[in-house]
Design a protein around this motif. Structure first.
Motif, mmCIF file in Angstrom:
data_model
loop_
_atom_site.group_PDB
_atom_site.id
_atom_site.type_symbol
_atom_site.label_atom_id
_atom_site.label_comp_id
_atom_site.label_asym_id
_atom_site.label_seq_id
_atom_site.Cartn_x
_atom_site.Cartn_y
_atom_site.Cartn_z
ATOM 1 N N GLN A 165 9.145 -4.005 2.908
ATOM 2 C CA GLN A 165 9.406 -3.137 2.009
ATOM 3 C C GLN A 165 10.297 -3.650 0.816
ATOM 4 O O GLN A 165 9.923 -3.232 -0.517
ATOM 5 C CB GLN A 165 10.141 -1.876 2.848
ATOM 6 N N SER A 218 0.861 -1.152 -0.002
ATOM 7 C CA SER A 218 0.010 -0.045 -0.182
ATOM 8 C C SER A 218 0.770 1.403 -0.101
ATOM 9 O O SER A 218 0.526 2.258 -0.661
ATOM 10 C CB SER A 218 -1.074 -0.242 1.299
ATOM 11 N N GLU A 219 1.742 1.249 0.773
ATOM 12 C CA GLU A 219 2.752 2.295 0.853
ATOM 13 C C GLU A 219 3.402 2.474 -0.493
ATOM 14 O O GLU A 219 3.697 3.886 -0.773
ATOM 15 C CB GLU A 219 3.727 2.411 1.947
ATOM 16 N N LEU A 238 -1.701 5.381 7.648
ATOM 17 C CA LEU A 238 -1.897 5.699 6.133
ATOM 18 C C LEU A 238 -2.840 6.808 5.974
ATOM 19 O O LEU A 238 -2.471 7.619 5.311
ATOM 20 C CB LEU A 238 -2.313 4.454 5.378
ATOM 21 N N HIS A 257 -5.802 0.979 9.112
ATOM 22 C CA HIS A 257 -4.417 1.207 9.272
ATOM 23 C C HIS A 257 -4.030 2.218 10.061
ATOM 24 O O HIS A 257 -4.998 3.371 9.969
ATOM 25 C CB HIS A 257 -3.507 1.402 7.745
ATOM 26 N N ARG A 296 -1.192 10.147 6.646
ATOM 27 C CA ARG A 296 -0.121 10.300 5.975
ATOM 28 C C ARG A 296 -0.583 10.737 4.635
ATOM 29 O O ARG A 296 0.069 11.527 3.788
ATOM 30 C CB ARG A 296 0.789 9.176 5.820
#
Length: 253
Positions: free
Chosen positions: A224, A25-26, A46, A43, A49
């Motif tokens: 990541q 998602s990021e 998220l 979340h 941000r």
């Protein structure tokens, strides 16, 4: 002379609140995608941000009635409106139950099969119908090496991931306009699932030692790292040419 309208890209990610799903998602949000996250909870960060790009729906993906009720609300169709490129990443899943067939509680088997198979297939069908007029639509199931290699004590996980692989193979043959589909095995990622495998009794999961060694020898990729490689492939021209892909087999970029 007016400039062309920018490509509007949107993505739906299941299980977006932690682990690989959160990292996926990021990575998408960092690339300018609008996100619709589907999970039992929201979340924690998220939406703060990326306030204008994050949408979330609290839904129990291990319950078909919950999925049907959410689909009937029309949220999926509304989210996809105005997009040109749309993605569905079926990431949510569970490794439970772990153990030989005689020790697998039937109710756990049922919930796992719904979460790992029924939910991705239901969402894929709804996504395909809702995006039928769009020029670029892609479905990615998160698969596993367990789909292609059997493990004692892990029969439900192996079987459900193999089902996703075969679903991708069959849907690819449908030849639906502008739709690409594939399963992507991200490799061995340092997530809660890996922790659970290392903690289970070896009598229930004889391969436990292998996964302990992978952690001890630093062979796990971070969420990541796996997410970046996953998204790079998903957005590439190569995606969909092969219905089942293992990220570890791809050449280094």
């Amino acid at each position: 002379m007016t400039s062309p309208s920018p490509v509007v890209s949107k993505a739906i990610v299941t299980g977006h609140t932690r682990g690989l799903g959160a990292a996926l998602s990021e990575a998408l949000l960092a690339r300018g995608f609008s996100l619709l996250g589907l999970a039992r909870t929201r979340h924690p960060l998220l939406a703060q941000r990326f306030p204008s790009a994050v949408n979330e729906a609290e839904i129990d993906l291990s319950d078909t009635r919950s999925i049907e009720a959410w689909l009937a609300e029309g949220t999926l169709q509304r989210f996809l409106q105005g997009a040109r490129q749309v993605l569905l990443i079926n990431n949510a899943g569970t490794a439970a139950p772990i153990g030989p067939c005689s020790l697998q509680p039937p109710h756990e088997v049922g919930r796992s099969v719904v979460l790992n198979v029924a939910a991705p297939l239901m969402l894929s069908s709804a996504f395909a119908a809702a995006s039928s007029n769009l020029p670029d639509r892609r479905i990615a199931h998160v698969s596993s090496g367990a789909a292609r290699n059997a493990y004692a004590g892990w029969g439900i996980y192996c079987a459900t991931k193999a089902a996703l692989d075969h679903h991708a193979r069959a849907v690819a043959l449908d030849g639906e306009r502008a739709m690409r589909v594939a399963t992507i095995a991200p490799g061995v990622v340092d997530t809660d699932m890996q922790t659970a495998l290392r903690e289970v009794d070896e009598g229930r999961f004889p391969s436990r030692g292998k996964f302990v060694e992978l952690k001890q020898t630093g062979q796990l990729s971070s969420p990541q790292q796996a997410a970046e490689k996953f998204i790079e492939y998903l957005l590439s021209d190569s995606f969909g040419q092969t219905p089942t892909v293992d990220l570890r087999s791809l050449p280094a970029q």
